[in-house]
Structures are given as structure tokens and as C-alpha cells.
Design an enzyme around this catalytic site. Structure first.
Site, mmCIF file in Angstrom:
data_model
loop_
_atom_site.group_PDB
_atom_site.id
_atom_site.type_symbol
_atom_site.label_atom_id
_atom_site.label_comp_id
_atom_site.label_asym_id
_atom_site.label_seq_id
_atom_site.Cartn_x
_atom_site.Cartn_y
_atom_site.Cartn_z
ATOM 1 N N ASP A 201 6.962 -6.438 -2.310
ATOM 2 C CA ASP A 201 6.296 -6.069 -0.997
ATOM 3 C C ASP A 201 7.136 -5.859 -0.030
ATOM 4 O O ASP A 201 7.764 -6.532 0.740
ATOM 5 C CB ASP A 201 5.192 -7.240 -0.899
ATOM 6 C CG ASP A 201 4.351 -6.766 0.450
ATOM 7 O OD1 ASP A 201 4.385 -5.514 1.120
ATOM 8 O OD2 ASP A 201 3.396 -7.407 1.023
ATOM 9 N N ASP B 203 4.805 1.168 -0.249
ATOM 10 C CA ASP B 203 5.713 -0.129 0.088
ATOM 11 C C ASP B 203 5.535 -1.195 -0.832
ATOM 12 O O ASP B 203 5.843 -2.362 -0.500
ATOM 13 C CB ASP B 203 5.572 -0.708 1.525
ATOM 14 C CG ASP B 203 4.105 -1.025 1.646
ATOM 15 O OD1 ASP B 203 3.260 -0.465 1.008
ATOM 16 O OD2 ASP B 203 3.773 -1.909 2.574
ATOM 17 N N GLU B 204 4.885 -1.074 -2.037
ATOM 18 C CA GLU B 204 4.634 -2.206 -3.078
ATOM 19 C C GLU B 204 4.837 -1.640 -4.359
ATOM 20 O O GLU B 204 4.651 -0.603 -4.601
ATOM 21 C CB GLU B 204 3.290 -2.692 -3.076
ATOM 22 C CG GLU B 204 3.169 -3.126 -1.544
ATOM 23 C CD GLU B 204 1.686 -3.819 -1.443
ATOM 24 O OE1 GLU B 204 0.946 -4.252 -2.762
ATOM 25 O OE2 GLU B 204 1.043 -4.242 -0.439
#
Length: 440
Positions: free
Chosen positions: A24, A119-120
Site C-alpha cells: 500500500d 497505489d495498491e
């Protein structure tokens, strides 16, 4: 069998051979900006879609978060708690370029990497136990690689656990730049420190349901029976929650597109004229056209929404008699619905200067191979021409060919990105949408 705290063990559900890593990125958009622009480093910033006091903050930096700035705040609200905050206009291409580098780093350690959003990402490491003896050490190496390839201001939290849900939960336990491993031996210790709403997916409504049946903490939830959780959630969702908290994997796979959407917040300039708003609608439909062509599918349902500054809105859903792929065709269906509504309501204009945002969604897909055409249907020529146009874009750049409708107000058509729209960037199958990495 009971553990040392007296809870009944769920040993039959535990799969000790499974290992999942969840990555993350911390304050991703803001961190990319600080890495790329040294003058922003160490300063509270808020990434916004446009420069305006009413612009919604898409991503606050870690420095801004310390003052209480949150995603979804408007700039004027953020300045009340953090007067020195700097608004930074969103740069989608930069974030996509960084995303590609991050995915390449992760895939250098595992063939089983699934991007969850811009973003993960989740890495299934279960088949790599003989390759890597120390997964926390591997996580530290991944952090070091990101620092080397992108820079010290792009940081991530990494969670390690026997399933993807608990690995994601582990990323929430230590931020920024965290590293937490949840195991069958320490899970109760971690859960004992949390509130129900600290669990991803448990909001106030679900918390109330759980408390009504006597479950007040995540630890009690983990050790509750499946039957009790079914009662709380009203069915099979309870089984899923029981599994998530007891090491059963239910979400470690990459789903095909079920829906696609494109939305945009509107600045004062954008909502200043009907032409600007119509250009934005064309832009959103064109973005969806790009994705439809890339995925080689057509859609059978279209939805559209408008949100106004006073909190009201307008929504419509359209079922198509013939599956569509063309952006202007989608726009025309929406405009037709709008005109019908306006005629039925005394000429009330849906496009006006009180609009806050708009969005287009599509779903119910059919592959291009399953498309059926009439002998007298001219649509097949348009579909072939559209595909050829995108082949030219792939070869010579996305601006090498443009429709006339895209040229009315090119400034309005500036790109926007959502946190969840990354499937077109997944190059693991060779399907990288290269013009998504080009500037408009």
C-alpha cells in the site's frame, strides 16, 4: 482446542502454507509530486483536480495529514486546519509511470502480482516459500528497490499474512513506511488493539449490526461462529467475514471488468458554459471508448450522473438495444435522456453553472467476437475503423489521431485518473495501454 486466551481455535480453517504480501503506497499522488518536485518536499500539499478553493483534495501529503487534512476535503476547508497547505494540480501520467515501475519491481520477485488500484497491489507468495526464507526481509528489499528506482519520498506500507484481507489489514496497522506480519500466533494480539470500524469493510452500519448481536470487538468477531455472523450480516456475507478473519482466502484473484466508469469534478471554468460541459461529457465517454476498444468488448448498459453544489443530483440508466463501443454514441444516448427530462420539466437545464461533478458508467459487456451484425448493418464498418484508429494511436501516439468532437475545447479534455482504474496499465499480459503514459 482453545488458545491461551481461552478462545476456541479455528485450526481447521488455518492454511499455514499460504503467504500473501500486500503493498500500500503511502499518500501516493502527493508522494509522487514531492519526489518529482523537490520544492514540495517536507511541506503540506494537497493534490487537486483543478486550481480552485472549492477543489476537492484527491490526496493529502503525510505532512498535511498531521494537521487533520483528509481526502475529500475542499481546499478552503483544508486551509482552515492547515493554512500553509499548497494545492498541486493532479498529473495522472506521472502517477501511472511510477505505478508501472512499482509493478515491475514486484514482478521481479513473483509471477503472481495483482494490482488492486493505482497505489495498491497484492502478491501471492504461497508457492515461493522455498525461494524466500524470510518474507519480512523480502519486504524490506522491496522497499529498498522502490527507493532506488523512484526515490526516498515514495514510501509504502507492506502487510504479510496468510490471506489478502489480513495482509491489507496489516498495512493499516503501521503507517507510513510500515511493515507488519499477521500470523496465526499473533492475530489475536493485533485484533485486540482495534475497533470494529478499523476493519476494512466495516462501517457504522455494519458495526451496529454486530453490536446488536453482542459482538463488540474484532477479536470477538473472529471467534464468533459462522452462524452468528450470518445472522449479523443477513446471509452468506457472514460466512465470508468468518473466513477472512480465520485465514481463508476469498479474494486473491484478478477479476475481469464488471463495470467501467469515468468521473470528473468540475471547476468554475468547466461549468461556465454548456459547450464546456458537453466537451467534458465527450471526454468521459471517450475515455470509456478507449478502455472498451482496449479490452475488445462492447457495453449493453450506460449510466450517467450529475451532482450539484447544493447536494442534489440527477441520475439515469440506459439499456442499449445494440451493444455500443463508440464514445459519441454513448454521449448521444445520454444527451437524449437529458433532453427528454428537460422537456418534461419545463425546459429545466441539467447542464448549468451549479454542477459540481459528473460521471459516466458502463456495464454488461459482450466481447467483440460475440457481436452479431445484420447483413444491412453499417455498424461493422465503423467498428473496424475505430479499431484501426486505436492501432494508429498505439503506434504513433494517442494524439496522432483525434476525432473532430475532441477538438472543440482540448483544454477541458485534460486527463483525470481514479485510484481504481489500473487494469489498462497491467502489462503482465502484454496489454499495456501505452498512450495512457503520454501527456495530453
Amino acid at each position: 482446542m482453545k488458545n491461551k486466551k481461552g478462545y476456541q481455535s479455528n485450526a481447521s480453517a488455518i492454511k499455514p502454507s499460504s503467504i500473501v504480501m500486500y503493498i500500500d503506497m503511502n499518500s501516493y499522488f502527493a508522494s509522487c509530486e514531492q519526489q518529482d518536485r523537490p520544492e514540495l518536499r517536507g511541506r503540506p500539499i494537497g493534490v487537486v483536480p483543478f486550481d480552485s478553493p472549492t477543489a476537492v483534495i484527491i490526496a493529502p501529503s503525510m505532512e498535511a495529514k498531521k494537521f487533520g487534512v483528509k481526502t475529500g476535503m475542499r481546499m478552503f476547508e483544508a486551509k482552515l486546519v492547515c493554512p500553509q497547505i499548497i494545492g498541486v494540480s493532479v498529473r495522472p501520467v506521472l502517477y501511472r509511470q511510477y505505478h508501472i515501475v512499482i509493478m515491475d519491481i514486484l514482478r521481479s520477485y513473483s509471477d503472481d502480482v495483482i494490482p488492486r488500484s493505482i497505489d495498491e497491489a497484492v502478491m501471492n507468495m504461497s508457492s515461493y516459500r522455498l525461494v524466500y526464507k524470510d518474507f519480512p526481509a523480502l519486504a524490506r528489499q522491496i522497499k529498498a528497490d522502490i527507493k532506488t528506482k523512484l526515490g526516498e519520498f515514495v514510501k509504502c506500507s507492506i502487510g504479510i499474512a496468510p490471506n489478502s484481507f489480513l495482509a491489507k489489514l496489516a498495512t493499516e496497522l503501521q503507517k507510513p513506511d510500515g511493515l507488519v506480519e499477521i500470523t496465526p500466533e499473533n492475530i489475536d494480539e493485533h485484533l485486540a488493539k482495534l475497533q470494529l470500524t478499523d476493519l476494512p469493510g466495516i462501517a457504522k452500519a455494519n458495526e451496529k449490526r454486530l453490536r446488536m448481536i453482542g459482538i463488540n470487538t474484532p477479536l470477538e468477531m473472529r471467534h464468533a461462529s459462522e452462524g452468528l455472523l450470518r445472522k449479523a450480516f443477513g446471509g452468506v456475507v457472514g460466512n465470508f467475514w468468518h473466513g477472512k478473519l480465520n485465514f481463508v482466502e476469498s479474494g486473491l484473484h484478478s477479476n475481469p471488468f464488471r463495470t467501467m466508469s469515468a468521473t470528473r469534478s468540475l471547476s468554475r471554468e468547466m461549468r461556465s458554459s454548456k459547450q464546456s460541459l458537453d466537451s467534458m461529457l465527450i471526454a468521459l465517454c471517450t475515455k470509456l471508448e478507449q478502455r472498451l476498444v482496449k479490452q475488445e468488448v462492447f457495453c449493453k448498459e450506460v449510466s450517467f450522473f450529475i451532482r450539484y453544489l447544493d447536494g442534489t443530483g440527477w441520475d439515469t440508466k440506459i439499456k442499449l438495444a445494440n451493444p455500443a463501443q463508440d464514445g459519441l454514441e454513448l454521449r448521444n444516448y445520454i444527451k437524449e435522456k437529458m433532453e427528454i427530462f428537460e422537456a418534461e420539466h419545463g425546459g429545466k437545464l441539467l447542464f448549468n453553472d451549479r454542477m459540481r461533478s459528473m460521471g459516466v458508467g458502463i456495464q454488461n459487456f459482450v466481447t467483440d467476437k460475440a457481436m452479431q451484425y445484420s447483413l444491412f448493418d453499417n455498424r461493422i464498418k465503423h467498428d473496424v475503423l475505430r479499431k484501426a484508429m486505436y492501432q494508429l494511436k498505439d503506434k504513433y501516439g494517442k494524439n496522432s489521431v483525434r476525432k473532430a468532437a475532441e477538438m472543440f475545447e482540448p483544454k477541458i479534455l485534460r486527463d483525470a485518473i481514479g485510484f481504481g482504474s489500473v487494469k489498462d496499465l497491467d502489462a503482465s499480459d502484454g496489454q499495456l495501454n501505452q498512450y495512457m503514459l503520454e501527456e495530453d
